[in-house]
Design an enzyme around this catalytic site. Structure first.
Site: not given
Ligand code: NAD
Length: 499
Positions: A150, A174, A177, A227, A282, A384
């Site tokens: 997000f 994808k 959401e 994450s 991030c 984090e």
């Molecule tokens: P998230 O892991 O909750 O979601 C990321 C994606 O995974 C979304 O599209 C979501 O729909 C999907 N998802 C969520 N739960 C899932 C599950 N149980 N099974 C399968 N798919 C699932 O992350 P977020 O809250 O959207 O984003 C924030 C996180 O992203 C933070 O931890 C941040 O550090 C990380 N991030 C990392 C970088 C990087 O370059 N390393 C860059 C941006 C964000």
């Protein structure tokens, strides 16, 4: 009134009826503004099958034609970024200039991908053996999957899609959401730029759609950002299904301030990188390692700057920081602040109370928060937080600071503030982190370098964009060729050797 947000299958909006939907919020008001269709496994499989058909033709389209689409897309993205930024503010909550900033960083990747003719050149060696030539060619994978978080609803998709498309692949993305509209707007620009139908497809959804992409054998690669627990899951399941996977995870980024640093510069940087986008980056700085002798002075300077920040609705004039993305996330981050207090850290600036401008009282706001005397076992240090919470850990020396950074399970970004070139050089060499800043708070690489962390911040071995991105989205084929010469005939069952 809520808006329906649905899948974009190639050039067309999906016309079916979703079995499941989710709500999209305006974080500044707490109101539901959208209803998002969530894709079923069957729908994802159908879209992937259509993308696979489109990939066959797009993969054979000349580099010249692909390049023209990329240039056209670049111009459209540049001219429409205001509209996309507004959608980001409305669903993510970050400030308008910050939203424009993330699109500008994505534009850099498009510009990199415009050079596709150059960056996908293979090699050619004449006469590797007598009258035999060898060369390598880079070919597209077919259908590639992208799953984005997000926090950068435009930039993260733009890390991958332009490179994947330039390399001749079809994409099924994808998005998160929580803020799905930006990707739909961007997908529409690909259509306008002349990208053939079904080369770029957006399926919205949750775990069901992610799992469908991971398990579908026609999806040849997965580029995931999110994450750490989900990144690890996506990596393992994707690899077990035989795909190449790059899964970028979470972070806990440290900033080390040495006694000889310019403390005004360091204080500016800590505030900018700690509270920009409400800490939902991030590459946000969340742990500030201050050497004892300058810690008091540095904290005073940071506190002074924090008092000048305005929190509020992202479109507001003079607003520096917006709300958090959802109520659940706000509650989680507030929970960390409560835990920091109960675990004994000193709460220097308490963001749990205070005023914001614009939005409503139901907005998901937390004001900038500063802790001092944080110690490594505390949860505000180990986890984090992904919110506007900066934790100062006092350290005795460079070595103690370095040890903390290297012991941390995350390894996304880090930075050192110092005027000692030798110390900075040692740091860049010794630190176990993928992206390193020297007197720079957020060392996000340019598009022609690659973006990625180490340790639990990245699963897989390929970083995003730059040449690593090109290699990720292509298969290398090595060709050995001989044009018939009568002098080289004859039977020989031995293993080929060169002469
Ligand atoms: P998230 O892991 O909750 O979601 C990321 C994606 O995974 C979304 O599209 C979501 O729909 C999907 N998802 C969520 N739960 C899932 C599950 N149980 N099974 C399968 N798919 C699932 O992350 P977020 O809250 O959207 O984003 C924030 C996180 O992203 C933070 O931890 C941040 O550090 C990380 N991030 C990392 C970088 C990087 O370059 N390393 C860059 C941006 C964000």
């Amino acid at each position: 009134m809520t808006t329906r947000i649905t899948h974009l299958i190639g050039h067309s909006s999906w016309e079916g009826t979703a079995e499941r939907t989710s709500e999209v919020y305006n974080p500044a008001t707490g109101e539901v503004t959208g209803t998002l269709d969530l894709a079923s496994k069957a729908l994802v499989d159908e879209v992937v099958a259509q993308a696979a058909e489109a990939a066959k033709e797009w993969g054979q389209t000349s580099i010249a034609r692909r390049t023209r689409v990329l240039f056209a897309f670049r111009e459209l993205l540049e001219s429409r970024k205001g509209e996309i930024a507004k959608a980001i503010v409305a669903e993510h909550g970050k400030t308008y200039p910050d939203a424009v900033g993330e699109i500008n960083r994505g534009l850099e990747v498009v510009e990199f991908a415009c050079g596709i003719g150059h960056i996908t050149k293979g090699g050619y060696s004449e006469n590797v053996s007598t009258q035999i030539d060898a060369y390598s060619i880079l070919q597209p994978l077919g259908v590639v999957g992208v799953i984005s978080p997000f926090n950068f609803p435009a930039m993260v998709p733009l890390w991958f899609v332009p490179v994947a498309v330039a390399c001749g692949n079809a994409v099924v993305i994808k998005p998160s959401e929580k803020d799905p509209t930006a990707v739909n707007l961007i997908a529409d620009l690909w259509r306008e730029a002349g990208l053939p139908d079904r080369v770029m497809n957006v399926v919205h959804g949750d775990k069901e759609a992610v799992d469908a992409l991971l398990d579908n054998p026609q999806v040849k690669s997965i580029s995931f950002v999110g994450s750490t627990p989900i990144a690890r899951y996506v990596y393992e399941r994707g690899v077990m299904a035989g795909k190449r996977v790059q899964a970028l995870g979470g972070a806990k980024n440290h900033m080390l301030v040495l006694p000889d640093a310019d403390l005004d510069l360091a204080a500016d940087a800590a505030v900018n990188a700690g509270f920009g986008a409400a800490g939902e980056r991030c590459m946000a700085i969340s742990a500030l390692l201050a050497v004892d002798s300058v810690a008091d002075e540095l904290i005073a300077k940071i506190t002074e700057r924090m008092a000048q920040l305005t929190t509020g609705e992202g479109n507001g004039e003079g607003v520096d920081m917006g709300p958090l993305v959802t109520k659940a996330h706000l509650d989680k981050v507030r929970g960390y602040v409560d835990a920091g207090v109960s675990e004994g850290a000193e709460l220097v600036v308490d963001g749990r109370s205070g005023e914001w401008v614009g939005g409503t009282p139901d907005g998901f706001f937390l004001l900038p928060t500063l802790f001092d005397k944080v110690t490594p076992p505390m949860s505000i240090y180990t986890d984090e937080i992904f919110g506007p919470v900066l934790s100062v850990v006092r350290v005795g020396s460079y070595d103690e600071g370095l040890r903390l950074i290297n012991d941390n399970p995350f390894g996304n970004g880090t930075t050192i503030f110092t005027n000692d070139g030798g110390a900075a050089r040692r740091f860049q060499n010794e630190v176990q982190v993928g992206m390193v800043g020297i007197n720079v708070p957020i060392p996000t690489p340019m598009a022609y370098y690659s973006f990625g962390g180490w340790k639990n911040s990245l699963f897989g071995d390929t970083h995003a964009h730059g040449m690593e991105g090109v290699h990720f989205f292509t298969k290398t084929k090595a060709v050995t060729a001989r044009w018939l010469d009568p002098s080289h005939g004859g039977l020989n069952l031995g293993f080929p050797q060169n002469d």
